[in-house]
Design an enzyme around this catalytic site. Structure first.
Site, short mmCIF file in Angstrom:
data_model
loop_
_atom_site.label_atom_id
_atom_site.label_comp_id
_atom_site.label_asym_id
_atom_site.label_seq_id
_atom_site.Cartn_x
_atom_site.Cartn_y
_atom_site.Cartn_z
N ASP A 228 -4.57 -7.82 -13.14
CA ASP A 228 -4.82 -6.58 -12.41
C ASP A 228 -4.46 -6.78 -10.95
O ASP A 228 -4.79 -7.81 -10.35
CB ASP A 228 -6.31 -6.22 -12.56
CG ASP A 228 -6.64 -4.86 -11.97
OD1 ASP A 228 -6.64 -3.88 -12.73
OD2 ASP A 228 -6.91 -4.80 -10.76
N ILE A 229 -3.75 -5.80 -10.36
CA ILE A 229 -3.36 -5.89 -8.95
C ILE A 229 -4.61 -5.80 -8.07
O ILE A 229 -5.43 -4.88 -8.23
CB ILE A 229 -2.37 -4.78 -8.58
CG1 ILE A 229 -1.11 -4.88 -9.45
CG2 ILE A 229 -2.00 -4.86 -7.10
CD1 ILE A 229 -0.12 -3.76 -9.23
N ASN A 236 -2.67 2.63 -2.37
CA ASN A 236 -2.48 4.07 -2.57
C ASN A 236 -3.08 4.88 -1.42
O ASN A 236 -2.48 5.85 -0.93
CB ASN A 236 -3.12 4.51 -3.89
CG ASN A 236 -2.23 4.23 -5.09
OD1 ASN A 236 -1.01 4.21 -4.97
ND2 ASN A 236 -2.83 4.03 -6.24
N HIS A 241 0.86 7.45 -2.97
CA HIS A 241 1.10 7.11 -4.37
C HIS A 241 2.57 6.76 -4.64
O HIS A 241 2.85 6.01 -5.58
CB HIS A 241 0.67 8.27 -5.27
CG HIS A 241 -0.83 8.40 -5.36
ND1 HIS A 241 -1.60 7.62 -6.19
CD2 HIS A 241 -1.69 9.21 -4.70
CE1 HIS A 241 -2.87 7.95 -6.05
NE2 HIS A 241 -2.97 8.91 -5.15
N ASP A 245 3.56 3.52 -6.60
CA ASP A 245 4.45 3.43 -7.78
C ASP A 245 5.51 2.35 -7.59
O ASP A 245 5.86 1.63 -8.53
CB ASP A 245 5.12 4.78 -8.03
CG ASP A 245 4.17 5.81 -8.61
OD1 ASP A 245 3.06 5.43 -9.04
OD2 ASP A 245 4.53 7.00 -8.64
N GLU A 271 -3.14 -0.10 -12.89
CA GLU A 271 -2.53 -1.26 -12.22
C GLU A 271 -2.75 -2.54 -13.02
O GLU A 271 -2.61 -3.65 -12.50
CB GLU A 271 -3.10 -1.42 -10.80
CG GLU A 271 -4.57 -1.76 -10.75
CD GLU A 271 -5.48 -0.54 -10.68
OE1 GLU A 271 -6.58 -0.66 -10.12
OE2 GLU A 271 -5.09 0.53 -11.19
#
Length: 368
Positions: A228-229, A236, A241, A245, A271
């Site tokens: 997971d980031i 964000n 956003h 992305d 994420e």
């Protein structure tokens, strides 16, 4: 074991998947779509095949009303019909089964026509030969000559009709092949994350089932890595956003290139990414996870529009090993617990199920 799509369609809509009527229903569907100028997409084909089969009373009634009202079957109407009656179905598998049955039916029909065409051609040649011999005879009656001439004319007419039917069936066979090609595209799209281009959650579920079954059959190891980031919400919130992305695309590219053929990478959701690692024990999978972590730490994300640095992206990793016969949600849960332990322990690190406290009182409290 996955349900047979042929059975699934009978259970959901009562459409009989027999070769003797699949070809008829399919051709009727094609004819109706051409008549109402409806694009021959897989979704539209499923709707009109079902209508031609007359097994779904609600669908039949709806389309009959639309036809009676003289409605034009716009793309919007076609989409509404599909999602109303089939939106929750595994249409790619069902349509593939339909196409397979129709191909088998058409192949048999074409073979019979070719055989009949050959017999007709031979009969026509024989009649032509007889006519020539009769014409050469001075004592042959005119009535006999006329009868043979009429038979020859009828035979030639039948040959032309047979040839035309053969051409039509070959065209239908080509249309079905196009449909099957479209189905492959539908299936690929259904299993691909549109942003990153890697497998999505559905693809992950399919791969994990497949690899777990293979591991049990071969007695080989299998591990799962969830990652997971770190602090992705801040990216964000601060950069928007669109930059978020781009970060997801960068992370996906870095992870898949680094893992190579050692693991199958999918976007698990948001994420979060997942790696299915065949033929590796827990420590080996942890080593791979750390290689992935370090590779990502070397990347610096830049905002191309402003030239500003978004910073370094880090990830936390959780690793678990498959135990033969266990439910797959248990494997995912252990990897997920290890992942959140890594986040709780400071992020940007790898933890495995072996690092998780086993005592009931040592539960990890996860911060947001």
């Amino acid at each position: 074991m996955d349900a047979d799509p042929k059975v699934a369609i009978e259970l959901r809509w009562g459409i009989e998947m027999h070769a003797d009527n699949a070809g008829q229903y399919g051709q009727t569907a094609m004819d109706l779509m051409a008549r109402f100028e409806i694009p021959p997409t897989p979704h539209n084909y499923l709707v009109w095949y079902s209508y031609a089969a007359k097994e779904n009373a609600a669908l039949l009634r709806t389309i009959d009303i639309l036809i009676a009202d003289g409605r034009t079957f716009t793309d919007a109407w076609c989409d509404d019909l599909y999602f109303q009656f089939f939106g929750q179905a595994d249409d790619a598998a069902i349509l593939s089964a339909l196409a397979e049955n129709m191909e088998e039916s058409l192949a048999g029909t074409i073979a019979q026509i070719l055989e009949a065409s050959a017999d007709t051609s031979q009969f026509g040649s024989a009649l032509s030969d007889v006519k020539g011999k009769l014409n050469a005879l001075t004592d042959a009656k005119d009535e006999t000559k006329a009868l043979v001439a009429a038979l020859l004319t009828a035979t030639q007419r039948m040959e032309r009709r047979t040839l035309k039917l053969e051409q039509q069936l070959n065209q239908s066979s080509s249309q079905i092949q196009d449909l099957r090609n479209d189905l492959e595209s539908v299936r690929t799209e259904a299993l691909t994350d549109p942003l990153t281009g890697i497998g999505n959650r559905k693809a992950f579920d399919n791969y994990l089932r497949e690899k777990a079954m293979h591991a049990m059959e071969e007695g080989s190891d299998l591990c799962l890595i969830l990652c997971d980031i770190d602090h992705f919400k801040k990216v964000n919130d601060q950069w928007g956003h669109q930059i978020g992305d781009k970060v997801l695309e960068l992370v996906s590219q870095c992870l898949t290139e680094t893992a190579g053929s050692q693991a199958i990478c999918c976007r698990y959701g948001g994420e979060e990414f997942a790696f299915i690692v065949p033929a590796q024990q827990l420590q080996q999978a942890c080593d791979l996870a750390d290689i992935l972590r370090l590779a990502l730490c070397e990347k610096c994300v830049m905002n191309r529009a402003s030239g500003a640095s978004v910073g370094t992206v880090t990830m936390s990793f959780g690793v678990a090993q498959f135990a033969f016969g266990e439910p797959l949600p248990s494997l995912i849960e252990r990897a997920d617990t290890a992942l959140y332990a890594a986040k709780h322990n400071g992020r940007n690190q790898v933890m495995s199920e072996a690092d998780i406290p086993k005592e009931p009182g040592d539960q990890i409290a996860i911060a947001g």
